[in-house]
Design an enzyme around this catalytic site. Structure first.
Site, mmCIF file in Angstrom:
data_model
loop_
_atom_site.group_PDB
_atom_site.id
_atom_site.type_symbol
_atom_site.label_atom_id
_atom_site.label_comp_id
_atom_site.label_asym_id
_atom_site.label_seq_id
_atom_site.Cartn_x
_atom_site.Cartn_y
_atom_site.Cartn_z
ATOM 1 C CG LEU A 175 7.094 1.322 -0.698
ATOM 2 C CD1 LEU A 175 7.766 0.986 -2.030
ATOM 3 C CD2 LEU A 175 6.123 0.225 -0.296
ATOM 4 C CG HIS A 176 8.550 0.314 6.248
ATOM 5 N ND1 HIS A 176 8.804 -1.042 6.326
ATOM 6 C CD2 HIS A 176 7.221 0.449 6.484
ATOM 7 C CE1 HIS A 176 7.694 -1.689 6.611
ATOM 8 N NE2 HIS A 176 6.705 -0.808 6.701
ATOM 9 C CG ASP A 178 0.385 -7.350 7.902
ATOM 10 O OD1 ASP A 178 -0.134 -6.786 8.863
ATOM 11 O OD2 ASP A 178 1.132 -6.770 7.095
ATOM 12 C CG MET A 195 -1.923 -1.186 1.124
ATOM 13 S SD MET A 195 -3.448 -0.936 2.019
ATOM 14 C CE MET A 195 -2.846 -0.710 3.668
ATOM 15 N N GLY A 196 2.152 1.087 -0.385
ATOM 16 C CA GLY A 196 3.045 2.235 -0.464
ATOM 17 C C GLY A 196 3.555 2.644 0.906
ATOM 18 C CG HIS A 209 6.939 -2.020 2.331
ATOM 19 N ND1 HIS A 209 6.797 -0.909 3.126
ATOM 20 C CD2 HIS A 209 5.727 -2.620 2.297
ATOM 21 C CE1 HIS A 209 5.558 -0.834 3.551
ATOM 22 N NE2 HIS A 209 4.880 -1.856 3.076
#
Ligand code: PAF
Length: 280
Positions: free
Chosen positions: A33-34, A152, A30-31, A37
């Site tokens: 980003l870190h 998740d 979902m963007g 990701h």
């Protein structure tokens, strides 16, 4: 790195790669980003010749009182990060592109049972939104493999079940959770926290470790769960749940079963609702 926004462009690019014989990997995001990701991109590159990252803040997985409108959107920064990690393509569709009949009128993909407890109980409809958008992304990209983070964990189980049930020929790769130095799981929602709250939030990981250790020491599961809630509250968090469940289906464990379990926590802190888990 190329950015595409429409299904037509995306399909043309994927077809060209297929003609070259490339194996294709997808990292849905979902963007905002870190490094969590980016570790998914790096893992996807080990499983595929070409990697597509999708960036789409999916309206159907947010409840009416959740943070869809305020969810951090940082496209230029995300594109730079993906390029720096040698991602081949960012797919950044609009809501209209993903939901041509509107998000309320969309075909829905429901994954019973595993979607229902924990996150599913607190966030009704959340996993139907996730399963629906991921099915659409799988259909558009037709990847050979797709990478999802273990942070998740329930989402990972939902996607694994969906892929098996729909007989989709896609390998689901589970990526380890990336953590800050204090143990806090990396998450876009961490940026809702102040510097002080970021330190308090580390109590989640410490509590997960304490749950695992107590389980291994033979303590009663109900006692471990009660102590975990207490520990989180003492650190200033509001737990939604702090539980030990069967890792393969998230059902409650029989009292005498002490293996194949996972500790899961969801807790509120300030403006954020944080989740994390630890295999025991
Ligand atoms: O985990 C996420 O970021 C989202 O739930 C996903 C898988 C990209 C679907 O919108």
């Amino acid at each position: 790195m190329e950015t595409l926004t429409t299904a037509v462009e995306l399909r043309a690019r994927i077809s060209a790669w297929r003609r070259e014989g490339a194996r294709i990997g997808l990292v849905p995001t979902m963007g905002n980003l870190h490094n969590g990701h980016f570790s998914l991109i790096t893992l996807a590159q080990k499983h595929a010749d070409r990697v597509v990252a999708s960036i789409f803040v999916n309206p159907t997985q947010f409840g009416p009182r959740e943070d869809f409108a305020n969810y951090p959107r940082t496209l230029a920064q995300d594109q730079n990060g993906l390029a720096a990690h040698d991602c081949d393509l960012a797919f950044v569709p609009s809501v209209e592109e993903m939901y041509p009949f509107g998000s309320m009128q969309s075909v829905r993909v429901e994954v019973p049972a595993v979607s229902e407890p924990l996150e599913g109980a607190t966030r009704p409809g959340h996993f139907a939104g996730v399963a629906t958008v991921v099915t659409k992304l799988f259909n558009l990209v037709q990847p050979d493999c797709a990478v999802f983070g273990r942070k998740d964990y329930q989402q990972l189980l939902v996607i694994q079940r969906m892929v098996r049930d729909l007989r989709l020929p896609i390998e689901i790769v589970a990526a380890p959770t990336q953590r800050e130095a204090n143990g806090l799981a990396m998450s876009s929602r961490n940026q809702y926290l102040s510097a002080e709250e970021l330190e308090h939030a580390a109590a989640i990981y410490r509590t997960l470790c304490a749950m695992r250790d107590a389980l291994n020491a033979g303590q009663d599961i109900a006692v471990i769960e009660a102590q975990a809630r207490q520990r989180l509250e003492t650190a200033g968090l509001l737990p939604d749940y702090a539980v030990l469940r069967r890792a393969d289906d998230l059902l409650e464990a029989q009292p005498n079963v002490r293996s194949g379990l996972i500790a899961l926590i969801a807790a509120r802190l300030g403006r954020a609702r944080l989740i994390d888990n630890l295999a025991c």
